[in-house]
Design an enzyme around this catalytic site. Sequence first.
Site, mmCIF file in Angstrom:
data_model
loop_
_atom_site.group_PDB
_atom_site.id
_atom_site.type_symbol
_atom_site.label_atom_id
_atom_site.label_comp_id
_atom_site.label_asym_id
_atom_site.label_seq_id
_atom_site.Cartn_x
_atom_site.Cartn_y
_atom_site.Cartn_z
ATOM 1 N N HIS A 1 -15.956 -50.390 -68.220
ATOM 2 C CA HIS A 1 -17.142 -51.196 -67.898
ATOM 3 C C HIS A 1 -17.001 -51.746 -66.489
ATOM 4 O O HIS A 1 -16.047 -52.478 -66.205
ATOM 5 C CB HIS A 1 -17.276 -52.373 -68.871
ATOM 6 C CG HIS A 1 -17.431 -51.940 -70.298
ATOM 7 N ND1 HIS A 1 -18.651 -51.732 -70.893
ATOM 8 C CD2 HIS A 1 -16.501 -51.646 -71.246
ATOM 9 C CE1 HIS A 1 -18.473 -51.335 -72.136
ATOM 10 N NE2 HIS A 1 -17.179 -51.276 -72.387
ATOM 11 N N LEU A 2 -17.948 -51.391 -65.619
ATOM 12 C CA LEU A 2 -17.917 -51.935 -64.248
ATOM 13 C C LEU A 2 -18.979 -52.996 -64.023
ATOM 14 O O LEU A 2 -18.966 -53.677 -62.990
ATOM 15 C CB LEU A 2 -18.084 -50.814 -63.218
ATOM 16 C CG LEU A 2 -16.905 -49.860 -63.061
ATOM 17 C CD1 LEU A 2 -17.239 -48.763 -62.046
ATOM 18 C CD2 LEU A 2 -15.637 -50.592 -62.638
ATOM 19 N N ARG A 3 -19.937 -53.116 -64.978
ATOM 20 C CA ARG A 3 -21.060 -54.083 -64.819
ATOM 21 C C ARG A 3 -21.879 -53.768 -63.566
ATOM 22 O O ARG A 3 -21.927 -52.647 -63.103
ATOM 23 C CB ARG A 3 -20.538 -55.540 -64.769
ATOM 24 C CG ARG A 3 -19.497 -55.898 -65.816
ATOM 25 C CD ARG A 3 -19.969 -55.695 -67.217
ATOM 26 N NE ARG A 3 -19.024 -56.279 -68.178
ATOM 27 C CZ ARG A 3 -18.963 -55.931 -69.447
ATOM 28 N NH1 ARG A 3 -19.752 -54.989 -69.944
ATOM 29 N NH2 ARG A 3 -18.100 -56.512 -70.264
ATOM 30 N N HIS B 1 -19.274 -45.715 -80.208
ATOM 31 C CA HIS B 1 -18.688 -47.006 -80.597
ATOM 32 C C HIS B 1 -18.684 -47.008 -82.122
ATOM 33 O O HIS B 1 -19.719 -47.182 -82.753
ATOM 34 C CB HIS B 1 -19.500 -48.181 -80.042
ATOM 35 C CG HIS B 1 -18.881 -49.503 -80.376
ATOM 36 N ND1 HIS B 1 -18.248 -50.298 -79.441
ATOM 37 C CD2 HIS B 1 -18.749 -50.157 -81.559
ATOM 38 C CE1 HIS B 1 -17.762 -51.387 -80.036
ATOM 39 N NE2 HIS B 1 -18.062 -51.328 -81.323
ATOM 40 N N LYS C 1 -23.702 -42.152 -74.791
ATOM 41 C CA LYS C 1 -22.982 -43.171 -75.549
ATOM 42 C C LYS C 1 -23.836 -43.670 -76.709
ATOM 43 O O LYS C 1 -24.967 -44.114 -76.509
ATOM 44 C CB LYS C 1 -22.632 -44.343 -74.618
ATOM 45 C CG LYS C 1 -21.974 -45.525 -75.308
ATOM 46 C CD LYS C 1 -20.576 -45.196 -75.803
ATOM 47 C CE LYS C 1 -19.998 -46.318 -76.647
ATOM 48 N NZ LYS C 1 -18.959 -47.063 -76.000
ATOM 49 N N LEU D 1 -14.110 -56.001 -78.921
ATOM 50 C CA LEU D 1 -14.619 -55.190 -80.028
ATOM 51 C C LEU D 1 -14.338 -53.724 -79.741
ATOM 52 O O LEU D 1 -14.538 -53.295 -78.603
ATOM 53 C CB LEU D 1 -16.124 -55.412 -80.207
ATOM 54 C CG LEU D 1 -16.466 -56.791 -80.800
ATOM 55 C CD1 LEU D 1 -17.947 -57.054 -80.718
ATOM 56 C CD2 LEU D 1 -15.974 -56.901 -82.239
ATOM 57 N N HIS E 1 -12.150 -46.122 -78.241
ATOM 58 C CA HIS E 1 -11.323 -47.297 -78.556
ATOM 59 C C HIS E 1 -11.015 -47.442 -80.042
ATOM 60 O O HIS E 1 -11.348 -48.432 -80.676
ATOM 61 C CB HIS E 1 -11.909 -48.587 -77.986
ATOM 62 C CG HIS E 1 -13.398 -48.755 -78.165
ATOM 63 N ND1 HIS E 1 -14.036 -48.580 -79.354
ATOM 64 C CD2 HIS E 1 -14.354 -49.103 -77.276
ATOM 65 C CE1 HIS E 1 -15.331 -48.811 -79.193
ATOM 66 N NE2 HIS E 1 -15.545 -49.120 -77.939
ATOM 67 N N HIS F 1 -13.009 -44.655 -70.453
ATOM 68 C CA HIS F 1 -13.942 -45.660 -71.020
ATOM 69 C C HIS F 1 -13.792 -46.943 -70.199
ATOM 70 O O HIS F 1 -12.799 -47.657 -70.339
ATOM 71 C CB HIS F 1 -13.621 -45.938 -72.492
ATOM 72 C CG HIS F 1 -14.541 -46.950 -73.119
ATOM 73 N ND1 HIS F 1 -15.202 -46.711 -74.304
ATOM 74 C CD2 HIS F 1 -14.914 -48.201 -72.743
ATOM 75 C CE1 HIS F 1 -15.944 -47.761 -74.616
ATOM 76 N NE2 HIS F 1 -15.766 -48.696 -73.685
ATOM 77 N N ASN G 1 -23.785 -49.876 -70.730
ATOM 78 C CA ASN G 1 -24.388 -51.034 -71.426
ATOM 79 C C ASN G 1 -24.696 -52.187 -70.468
ATOM 80 O O ASN G 1 -24.261 -53.313 -70.665
ATOM 81 C CB ASN G 1 -23.504 -51.504 -72.599
ATOM 82 C CG ASN G 1 -22.139 -52.019 -72.180
ATOM 83 O OD1 ASN G 1 -21.614 -51.602 -71.141
ATOM 84 N ND2 ASN G 1 -21.556 -52.907 -72.955
ATOM 85 N N ALA H 1 -17.110 -60.643 -76.211
ATOM 86 C CA ALA H 1 -16.057 -59.678 -76.521
ATOM 87 C C ALA H 1 -15.742 -58.849 -75.292
ATOM 88 O O ALA H 1 -16.653 -58.352 -74.633
ATOM 89 C CB ALA H 1 -16.516 -58.772 -77.650
ATOM 90 N N ASP I 1 -11.281 -49.379 -71.782
ATOM 91 C CA ASP I 1 -12.292 -50.347 -72.224
ATOM 92 C C ASP I 1 -12.114 -51.670 -71.479
ATOM 93 O O ASP I 1 -12.377 -52.736 -72.029
ATOM 94 C CB ASP I 1 -12.246 -50.570 -73.739
ATOM 95 C CG ASP I 1 -13.513 -51.238 -74.263
ATOM 96 O OD1 ASP I 1 -14.510 -51.302 -73.520
ATOM 97 O OD2 ASP I 1 -13.492 -51.692 -75.420
ATOM 98 N N HIS J 1 -15.695 -60.115 -68.320
ATOM 99 C CA HIS J 1 -16.681 -61.188 -68.522
ATOM 100 C C HIS J 1 -16.182 -62.388 -67.734
ATOM 101 O O HIS J 1 -14.977 -62.658 -67.717
ATOM 102 C CB HIS J 1 -16.778 -61.589 -69.999
ATOM 103 C CG HIS J 1 -17.364 -60.536 -70.891
ATOM 104 N ND1 HIS J 1 -18.719 -60.348 -71.048
ATOM 105 C CD2 HIS J 1 -16.776 -59.601 -71.676
ATOM 106 C CE1 HIS J 1 -18.937 -59.351 -71.891
ATOM 107 N NE2 HIS J 1 -17.775 -58.874 -72.282
HETATM 108 C C1 NCD Z 1 -17.526 -54.299 -74.293
HETATM 109 C C2 NCD Z 1 -18.343 -55.024 -73.234
HETATM 110 O O1 NCD Z 1 -18.031 -56.194 -72.967
HETATM 111 O O2 NCD Z 1 -19.274 -54.431 -72.688
HETATM 112 N N1 NCD Z 1 -16.793 -55.263 -75.029
HETATM 113 C C3 NCD Z 1 -15.675 -55.042 -75.749
HETATM 114 O O3 NCD Z 1 -15.206 -55.951 -76.412
HETATM 115 N N2 NCD Z 1 -15.070 -53.879 -75.732
HETATM 116 C C4 NCD Z 1 -18.398 -53.449 -75.122
HETATM 117 C C5 NCD Z 1 -17.666 -52.440 -75.960
HETATM 118 O O4 NCD Z 1 -17.089 -51.483 -75.447
HETATM 119 O O5 NCD Z 1 -17.657 -52.582 -77.184
HETATM 120 ZN ZN ZN Z 2 -16.318 -50.605 -74.062
#
Ligand code: NCD
Ligand code: ZN
Length: 347
Positions: free
Chosen positions: A15-17, A136, A99, A219, A174, A13, A41, A263, A247, A251
């Site tokens: 996030h690479l943006r 989620h 997802k 989150l 998560h 899990h 996302n 988050a 996760d 940011h």
């Molecule tokens: C994640 C995100 O920033 O994309 N944020 C987080 O707090 N985990 C989204 C997610 O996985 O809930």
């Molecule tokens: Zn996430």
Amino acid sequence: MQTLTIRKPDDWHLHLRDGAVMQAVTPETSRDFGRAIIMPNLVPPVVTGADARAYRERIMACVPEGDGFSPLMTLYLTETTDAADVIASYRDGLVHAVKLYPAGATTNSQSGVRDIETVLPVLEKMAEAGMPLCVHGEVTDPAIDIFDREAAFIETVLEPLRARLPELRVCMEHVTTRDGVDYVMAADSNLVCTLTTHHLIINRNHILAGGIRPHYYCLPVAKREEHRLALRKAAISGDARVFLGTDSAPHLDPLKESACGCAGVFSATNTMACLAHVFEEEGALDKLEAFASLNGPRWYGLEPNGGTMTLTRSDAPVSYPDKIDTDEGPITLFDPGFDLHWSVTRD
Ligand code: NCD
Ligand code: ZN
């Protein structure tokens, strides 16, 4: 000096943006991990097979040569998702999971699902194909206390869904509560969970006691200590249904250090060092490989990575950067709140 060699781990899990942030954070994961399940996302989200293919190419362009990293793509489930496209992308080997974000549950989840009934036809096709659904697991009802949203999701959404579609393969991502791990452990089949690194280390006091610490806000939000302890127990159990999904969710600092901070905890850079610390503390270093390198591929129907990773423990603390720089500004790295003594040597 102590060393531990394990199969090369994966992150189930991540996030690479996109753009400058992706450029900066991708090597932080590809350095240590063989594969990662890539969260869809983005804005706009990764909805179709074509979106996933294009995103995969953008990610690959950020992987340093020699890293041998493979992003495993996911599709963001919307109320208008085309089931045929989902299944075709899965059969192609391009996409590994769908997802489910309840609309409004977390960062960039506005396009998510409001009414689970509307996506049942897609879920039915996925169940037939054996394609995993990543969830989620939080309700979004403003009347439900934020610390209770995971438990409420299990009761009001997940359990009814699984009763209706028992063949659907579900990964509860998560998990942050004892309720979550108990639910997974009690299920007879088709249900697994991922745990993040930071939820094994922080509880809600870390966010709120003695000043508000936005870099610990994510989150699902970290819960009470008893929940953190339940997560640790599950992580070190060796149970095949429990595996790592960091996760790691970068940011830019100004967006975290704000009156309404985003988050997400960014932990890619020091995750393996943090995990080695946790597993050592629990006297369970022998279970780290199952958690980080073996259980995940098994669920996703893949072989474990061919290569290995060696973790080395030194008496002197190892330093990790406080922040990662991107062309758009800095991103703060997860601070476990204790010295790290483990480092990764490339095998
Ligand atoms: C994640 C995100 O920033 O994309 N944020 C987080 O707090 N985990 C989204 C997610 O996985 O809930
Ligand atoms: Zn996430």
